[in-house]
Each structure stands twice: as C-alpha cells, then as structure tokens.
Design a protein around this motif. Structure first.
Motif, PDB file in Angstrom:
ATOM      1  N   ILE A   1       4.961  13.874  -2.948  1.00  0.00           N
ATOM      2  CA  ILE A   1       3.704  13.070  -3.224  1.00  0.00           C
ATOM      3  C   ILE A   1       4.179  11.529  -3.288  1.00  0.00           C
ATOM      4  CG2 ILE A   1       1.781  12.200  -4.805  1.00  0.00           C
ATOM      5  CD1 ILE A   1       1.801  15.284  -3.347  1.00  0.00           C
ATOM      6  N   THR A   2       5.060  11.281  -4.087  1.00  0.00           N
ATOM      7  CA  THR A   2       5.571   9.741  -4.171  1.00  0.00           C
ATOM      8  C   THR A   2       6.844   9.498  -3.035  1.00  0.00           C
ATOM      9  OG1 THR A   2       7.282  10.194  -5.961  1.00  0.00           O
ATOM     10  CG2 THR A   2       5.135   9.779  -6.698  1.00  0.00           C
ATOM     11  N   ARG A   3       7.299  10.478  -2.493  1.00  0.00           N
ATOM     12  CA  ARG A   3       8.434  10.357  -1.663  1.00  0.00           C
ATOM     13  C   ARG A   3       9.580   9.678  -2.364  1.00  0.00           C
ATOM     14  NH1 ARG A   3       5.902   9.112   4.353  1.00  0.00           N
ATOM     15  NH2 ARG A   3       4.031  10.210   4.158  1.00  0.00           N
TER      16      ARG A   3
ATOM     17  N   VAL B   1      11.005   5.635   5.287  1.00  0.00           N
ATOM     18  CA  VAL B   1       9.967   6.794   5.936  1.00  0.00           C
ATOM     19  C   VAL B   1      10.872   8.025   6.528  1.00  0.00           C
ATOM     20  CG1 VAL B   1       8.360   7.164   7.567  1.00  0.00           C
ATOM     21  CG2 VAL B   1       8.102   5.106   6.201  1.00  0.00           C
ATOM     22  N   LYS B   2      11.965   7.551   7.557  1.00  0.00           N
ATOM     23  CA  LYS B   2      12.514   8.736   8.006  1.00  0.00           C
ATOM     24  C   LYS B   2      13.783   9.266   7.420  1.00  0.00           C
ATOM     25  CE  LYS B   2      10.670   9.463  12.009  1.00  0.00           C
ATOM     26  NZ  LYS B   2       9.194   9.179  11.532  1.00  0.00           N
ATOM     27  N   GLU B   3      13.991   8.676   6.306  1.00  0.00           N
ATOM     28  CA  GLU B   3      15.119   9.258   5.514  1.00  0.00           C
ATOM     29  C   GLU B   3      14.386  10.196   4.802  1.00  0.00           C
ATOM     30  OE1 GLU B   3      18.000   5.297   4.800  1.00  0.00           O
ATOM     31  OE2 GLU B   3      16.479   6.012   3.249  1.00  0.00           O
ATOM     32  N   TYR B   4      13.333   9.948   3.988  1.00  0.00           N
ATOM     33  CA  TYR B   4      12.345  11.031   3.438  1.00  0.00           C
ATOM     34  C   TYR B   4      12.092  12.208   4.230  1.00  0.00           C
ATOM     35  CZ  TYR B   4       8.241  13.327   1.887  1.00  0.00           C
ATOM     36  OH  TYR B   4       7.241  14.316   1.513  1.00  0.00           O
ATOM     37  N   ARG B   5      11.706  11.710   5.691  1.00  0.00           N
ATOM     38  CA  ARG B   5      11.433  12.921   6.522  1.00  0.00           C
ATOM     39  C   ARG B   5      12.364  13.873   6.712  1.00  0.00           C
ATOM     40  NH1 ARG B   5       6.051  13.097   6.220  1.00  0.00           N
ATOM     41  NH2 ARG B   5       4.923  11.033   7.339  1.00  0.00           N
ATOM     42  N   LEU B   6      13.590  13.364   6.942  1.00  0.00           N
ATOM     43  CA  LEU B   6      14.802  13.951   7.393  1.00  0.00           C
ATOM     44  C   LEU B   6      15.266  14.658   5.980  1.00  0.00           C
ATOM     45  CD1 LEU B   6      17.167  14.355   9.297  1.00  0.00           C
ATOM     46  CD2 LEU B   6      18.108  12.523   8.336  1.00  0.00           C
ATOM     47  N   LEU B   7      15.193  14.233   4.922  1.00  0.00           N
ATOM     48  CA  LEU B   7      15.583  14.701   3.742  1.00  0.00           C
ATOM     49  C   LEU B   7      14.507  15.935   3.054  1.00  0.00           C
ATOM     50  CD1 LEU B   7      17.262  15.342   1.196  1.00  0.00           C
ATOM     51  CD2 LEU B   7      15.835  13.524  -0.009  1.00  0.00           C
ATOM     52  N   GLU B   8      13.426  15.844   3.499  1.00  0.00           N
ATOM     53  CA  GLU B   8      12.399  16.839   3.236  1.00  0.00           C
ATOM     54  C   GLU B   8      12.770  18.011   4.374  1.00  0.00           C
ATOM     55  OE1 GLU B   8       7.332  16.940   3.436  1.00  0.00           O
ATOM     56  OE2 GLU B   8       8.445  16.329   5.124  1.00  0.00           O
TER      57      GLU B   8
ATOM     58  N   GLY C   1       9.545   1.041   7.899  1.00  0.00           N
ATOM     59  CA  GLY C   1       8.300   1.849   7.316  1.00  0.00           C
ATOM     60  C   GLY C   1       7.517   2.714   8.319  1.00  0.00           C
ATOM     61  N   ALA C   2       7.913   2.296   9.834  1.00  0.00           N
ATOM     62  CA  ALA C   2       7.061   3.317  10.517  1.00  0.00           C
ATOM     63  C   ALA C   2       7.197   4.622  10.615  1.00  0.00           C
ATOM     64  CB  ALA C   2       7.370   2.701  11.935  1.00  0.00           C
ATOM     65  N   ASP C   3       6.331   5.433  10.906  1.00  0.00           N
ATOM     66  CA  ASP C   3       6.701   6.846  10.758  1.00  0.00           C
ATOM     67  C   ASP C   3       6.927   7.602  12.152  1.00  0.00           C
ATOM     68  OD1 ASP C   3       5.231   8.095   8.154  1.00  0.00           O
ATOM     69  OD2 ASP C   3       3.933   6.322   8.834  1.00  0.00           O
ATOM     70  N   ASP C   4       6.391   6.898  13.096  1.00  0.00           N
ATOM     71  CA  ASP C   4       6.653   7.325  14.694  1.00  0.00           C
ATOM     72  C   ASP C   4       6.910   5.927  15.404  1.00  0.00           C
ATOM     73  OD1 ASP C   4       7.332   8.798  16.760  1.00  0.00           O
ATOM     74  OD2 ASP C   4       5.573   9.988  16.534  1.00  0.00           O
ATOM     75  N   TYR C   5       7.364   5.981  16.841  1.00  0.00           N
ATOM     76  CA  TYR C   5       7.669   4.920  17.535  1.00  0.00           C
ATOM     77  C   TYR C   5       7.506   5.347  18.956  1.00  0.00           C
ATOM     78  CZ  TYR C   5      11.083   1.041  18.995  1.00  0.00           C
ATOM     79  OH  TYR C   5      11.525   0.174  19.555  1.00  0.00           O
TER      80      TYR C   5
ATOM     81  N   TYR D   1       0.946  -1.075  -0.108  1.00  0.00           N
ATOM     82  CA  TYR D   1      -0.123  -0.053   0.077  1.00  0.00           C
ATOM     83  C   TYR D   1       0.782   1.143  -0.056  1.00  0.00           C
ATOM     84  CZ  TYR D   1      -3.756  -3.371   1.055  1.00  0.00           C
ATOM     85  OH  TYR D   1      -4.754  -4.192   0.973  1.00  0.00           O
ATOM     86  N   GLY D   2       2.077   0.956  -0.072  1.00  0.00           N
ATOM     87  CA  GLY D   2       3.044   2.477  -0.177  1.00  0.00           C
ATOM     88  C   GLY D   2       2.888   3.273   1.144  1.00  0.00           C
ATOM     89  N   PHE D   3       2.657   4.357   0.872  1.00  0.00           N
ATOM     90  CA  PHE D   3       2.798   5.273   2.155  1.00  0.00           C
ATOM     91  C   PHE D   3       1.346   6.085   2.315  1.00  0.00           C
ATOM     92  CE2 PHE D   3       7.152   4.909   0.894  1.00  0.00           C
ATOM     93  CZ  PHE D   3       7.811   4.585   2.343  1.00  0.00           C
ATOM     94  N   GLN D   4       0.398   5.108   1.937  1.00  0.00           N
ATOM     95  CA  GLN D   4      -1.082   5.788   1.874  1.00  0.00           C
ATOM     96  C   GLN D   4      -1.399   6.277   3.240  1.00  0.00           C
ATOM     97  OE1 GLN D   4      -3.927   3.112   0.156  1.00  0.00           O
ATOM     98  NE2 GLN D   4      -5.058   3.099   1.723  1.00  0.00           N
ATOM     99  N   SER D   5      -1.050   5.624   4.256  1.00  0.00           N
ATOM    100  CA  SER D   5      -1.308   5.985   5.699  1.00  0.00           C
ATOM    101  C   SER D   5      -0.019   5.856   6.694  1.00  0.00           C
ATOM    102  CB  SER D   5      -2.433   5.178   6.376  1.00  0.00           C
ATOM    103  OG  SER D   5      -3.681   5.176   5.326  1.00  0.00           O
TER     104      SER D   5
END
Length: 226
Positions: free
Chosen positions: A140-142, A155-162, A96-100, A71-75
């Motif tokens: 959008i696609t990360r 997930v967190k590499e994307y957050r950090l880069l963003e 793939g978790a967004d938070d912990y 499902y990708g990063f849908q939720s």
C-alpha cells in the motif's frame, strides 16, 4: 474510463492523443507545458498522468518528481519522449514514472499500457504485506523494511521487488521481468533489468550477510531467503 491529464507541448501530437483517448471513453485534460499542468494537477484529481519529457517552462522529469513529492503514488505516470536509450529510460523511471513510451508509438500500444496500469492499481488496492526472510514490503505504502531498517524505493525498484517477492523460489528470466515489471518487450540487448537489479541489491542486500537476490548465471535471477 479514467480521468487523465495529458501534458504535451506539440499541439498536433496532443490533439491526436486526446482524440484517441476520448474515443476510448476517457475524460482528458490537456496542458502544453509543465507549469500549466501543475496548476491543473493542484486543482483536480487524475487517475492517470501522461507527461512528455522535453517541454517549455517545466519538463516532464521535473513535473513527475514534483507530483510524486506532493501526491506520492496516488496515480500512475506514463512518460512520452523521443529519447529511447537505456539511460533515458532509467532517468524517466527514477523520476517516478511507472512506464515509458518512445515516440513514435501506436495509439493501441498507449491504450494497452493505460489499461495495464489502471488494472494493476486496482489489484494493488487489495494486497497487503509481502515477506522474504527479514524483509517486508508494504504494497500500500510501497515501503520496504529489513531488520527494522526502512528502505525507500523508486517506482520501478518497487515493481521489481514486488515481482521477486511474489515469485519467491522461482527463477525469473530477464524477459519475464521485462514483461511483468515494465509491461513491454525491450530490445533484447537492453541491460535495464540488470541495472535495476543492481539498484535493488544495493538497497536490500548490500549491508546484510544473508543475500536475498541471487543470480542464475546465463538465465536470470531468483529471490529466496536461506
């Protein structure tokens, strides 16, 4: 209000969390192991998922990876666990978790994390592309791309880069990155920021002469193209 699936094998903890989430107006479905949860996920769409890590039949890490693959990063996904070392945090986020969230935790903290992730998801739906030199990031696609080379991000590499790309030219301390990327304040002795900066550098800087992420000794990091 959000439609949430809670996957927790300890019945008392599951009941406590379900009751609290329901009181905040969320619609909650509960599963007690990863296999049962996967059956529900395949049938319904959830706006947020909460997984315990250690569970029978299928653990939270495996379930999270399976969800992301299909499902990708849908939720967004929040991990709940009694494990709290930097290595455990990294493993959870790499899955793939967004938070912990480490047990025991207050319900108010869980609800705050949920609100932050749902709000962030709504905001990201309005964003487009970010650029820094020859690096582009599709919000959008990360997916990132540098000089025509596509770069897969966790997930967190994307957050950090963003975070770096939206604050180009600004020095970001480790505490700022913890707050903006992880939505929390870890123990000041944690090296999770440095670990992820190294992961990110290996993907976006290692094979290029022009380095984009720079260390500000004793202070933090800055992203800029020369």
């Amino acid at each position: 209000m959000a439609k949430i699936i809670l996957v927790e094998d300890e019945i008392n903890i599951a009941s406590f969390i379900e009751r609290g989430l329901s009181e905040f107006g969320h619609e909650v479905s509960v599963a007690y192991d990863g296999v049962e949860a996967w059956e529900l996920i395949r049938k319904e769409t959830f706006q947020l998922l909460i997984f315990d890590i250690i569970m029978p039949r299928m653990g939270g890490l495996e379930l999270c990876k399976l969800y992301r693959q299909n499902y990708g990063f849908q939720s967004p996904v929040i991990m709940l666990t009694a494990l709290g070392t930097t290595e455990d945090i990294v493993n959870g986020l790499d899955a793939g978790a967004d938070d912990y969230l480490v047990k025991p935790f207050s319900f108010q903290e869980l609800e705050a994390r949920i609100k932050a992730l749902l709000r962030r998801g709504n905001e990201e739906g309005l964003t487009g592309m970010l650029t820094c030199g020859d690096l582009t990031l599709n919000c959008i696609t990360r997916r990132a791309e540098r000089n025509g080379l596509e770069i897969d991000l966790t997930v967190k590499e994307y957050r950090l880069l963003e975070c770096f790309m939206t604050h180009q030219g600004c020095m970001l301390t480790r505490s700022i990155l913890l707050k903006d990327v992880w939505d929390k304040n870890f123990d000041t002795n944690t090296n999770v920021v440095d670990v992820y900066v190294n992961y990110l550098r290996a993907k976006i800087d290692k094979n290029f002469d022009d380095k984009l992420i720079h260390t500000v000794v004793g202070m933090g990091y800055i992203m800029e193209a020369h």
